[in-house]
Design an enzyme around this catalytic site. Structure first.
Site: not given
Ligand SMILES: NC(=O)c1ccc[n+]([C@@H]2O[C@H](COP(=O)([O-])OP(=O)(O)OC[C@H]3O[C@@H](n4cnc5c(N)ncnc54)[C@H](OP(=O)(O)O)[C@@H]3O)[C@@H](O)[C@H]2O)c1
Length: 367
Positions: A51, A53, A85, A155, A197, A208, A297, A299
């Site tokens: 730890h 300390e 500690c 983002a 996603t 990375r 992350e 979507g």
């Molecule tokens: N700019 C950024 O920071 C960023 C970050 C991440 C993603 N993105 C973009 O976001 C897009 C994808 O987003 P999206 O909204 O279509 O998909 P998502 O949120 O990545 O995935 C949604 C899917 O997750 C599954 N899921 C499983 N358990 C769930 C729950 N309890 N609640 C909700 N969903 C659950 C569902 O399908 P099932 O139930 O069939 O499993 C649902 O259709 C992409 O275009 C990606 O490039 C951007």
């Protein structure tokens, strides 16, 4: 005796050096001061290691009898992987201990301070408390709930889009912002995304950074649609991958389950909620597996479910000076949404920074 801010600030900077290496333990730094001079310093370097300390005592350059001791977190008074500690502080005849945060661990929670005082040591607590508390939101949450502290990250453009109307999202934020995200991946034990996603971006979800720690990757995929040829599955034998699916589908999908397991993935079987995996149950499962913090992350669909379930503790948002437009272009939080403004989850702004032309904002849940 009045305390000196500089020594606690030094202890805080030392504590930060343990980022990514101590989970699920807290980040802690300690500084020993005699006649206004630092004569020892240390931090918790690694889970299972000394730890802060004891690291500080090990670094002493002279006798510390009667010295002051600055520590960012209340010293522990119980046997864990290391002896207490408090014992080391008493044995080294420290005169005055300055403590930053109190430790909510039920095994400590004021007992550490009490033991020091009972042994004739002066204790001043709450020194630079806000800054010290900021070191350990993950630890404070996990030690009391046994579920991960969830940080939602995304983002977006000036018009609030996370992808173009054709689904392109590379790249929205600038390189320095994206580098910051690599640091988050190193900092938090797990990273979670939805199957949407995975199908759209085929991400790796690794860190990375030179000497960076890869987070455990968790995909919410109720019906096991994750492609075997995806980069996540292809790397599952080296970097842990958990796929969370509906328990009730485990017999129908047994062939795919076997293939995923053969590739090195672990399958988490979950109850159903509103047609998807039950996220509160998933958080308990991840907590039981030692995942103390999670970078979410997205979507947008998964983000919305996590928010609606009250499972998001913090938001880290990058805003890039671009405009995508398009009604069908994805936004950070979609799903079914809420009806009333009063139902909204509320957050408090805790950090705001300019990164080149991007804005980085950090918000913590209002409790
Ligand atoms: N700019 C950024 O920071 C960023 C970050 C991440 C993603 N993105 C973009 O976001 C897009 C994808 O987003 P999206 O909204 O279509 O998909 P998502 O949120 O990545 O995935 C949604 C899917 O997750 C599954 N899921 C499983 N358990 C769930 C729950 N309890 N609640 C909700 N969903 C659950 C569902 O399908 P099932 O139930 O069939 O499993 C649902 O259709 C992409 O275009 C990606 O490039 C951007």
């Amino acid at each position: 005796m009045a305390y000196d801010d500089r020594f606690m600030s030094l202890a805080i900077e030392l504590a930060k050096k343990g980022t990514g290496a101590v989970n699920p333990n807290p980040l802690v730094g300690a500084v020993i001061v005699k006649d206004g001079r630092v004569i020892g310093e240390g931090y918790h370097k690694k889970y299972g290691g000394l730890h802060a300390e004891r690291e500080a005592f090990a670094s002493l350059t002279e006798d510390c009898t009667g010295a002051e001791f600055y520590v960012t977190l209340e010293p522990c008074c119980h046997y864990g992987k290391q002896p207490p500690c408090t014992q080391a502080i008493i044995e080294h005849k420290i005169a005055h201990v300055y403590v930053g945060s109190s430790d909510p661990n039920p095994l400590v929670a004021g007992q550490g301070i009490k033991e020091l005082e009972e042994n004739g040591i002066l204790v001043t607590s709450g020194v630079k408390k806000e800054d010290c508390d900021r070191l350990n939101p993950v630890f404070f949450h996990y030690i009391t709930t046994k579920t991960p502290y969830v940080v939602m990250k995304y983002a977006m453009t000036l018009d609030g889009k996370i992808a173009t109307k054709t689904g392109k999202s590379k790249w929205i934020s600038n390189e320095a912002s994206r580098q910051r995200v690599q640091e988050f991946r190193h900092e938090l034990t797990g990273i979670m995304a939805g199957i949407g996603t995975v199908l759209a971006d085929n991400p790796l979800l690794t860190t990375r950074l030179p000497n960076g720690r890869n987070p455990i990757r968790i995909i919410c995929d109720s019906h096991l649609n994750i492609p075997l040829e995806s980069r996540l599955v292809q790397t599952a034998d080296e970097i842990p991958l958990f796929v969370a699916m509906l328990d009730k589908e485990k017999y129908i999908l047994k062939d795919k389950i076997s293939k995923l397991k053969e590739a090195g993935a672990q399958i988490l079987y979950l109850p159903e909620k509103e047609g998807h995996t039950d996220l509160a149950a998933l958080m308990k499962e991840l907590g039981a597996r030692g995942i103390d913090g999670l970078l979410l992350e997205g979507g947008g669909v998964l983000n919305e479910s996590m928010l609606r379930e009250g499972l998001v503790d913090e938001m880290r948002i990058f805003v890039a000076p671009k405009v995508f437009g398009g009604v069908s272009a994805k936004t950070p939080v979609t799903g079914c949404g809420i009806d009333e403004v009063t139902e909204a989850e509320e957050f408090t702004l805790s950090e705001l920074e300019r990164i080149g032309n991007d804005i980085y904002a950090r918000y913590v849940k209002r409790r």
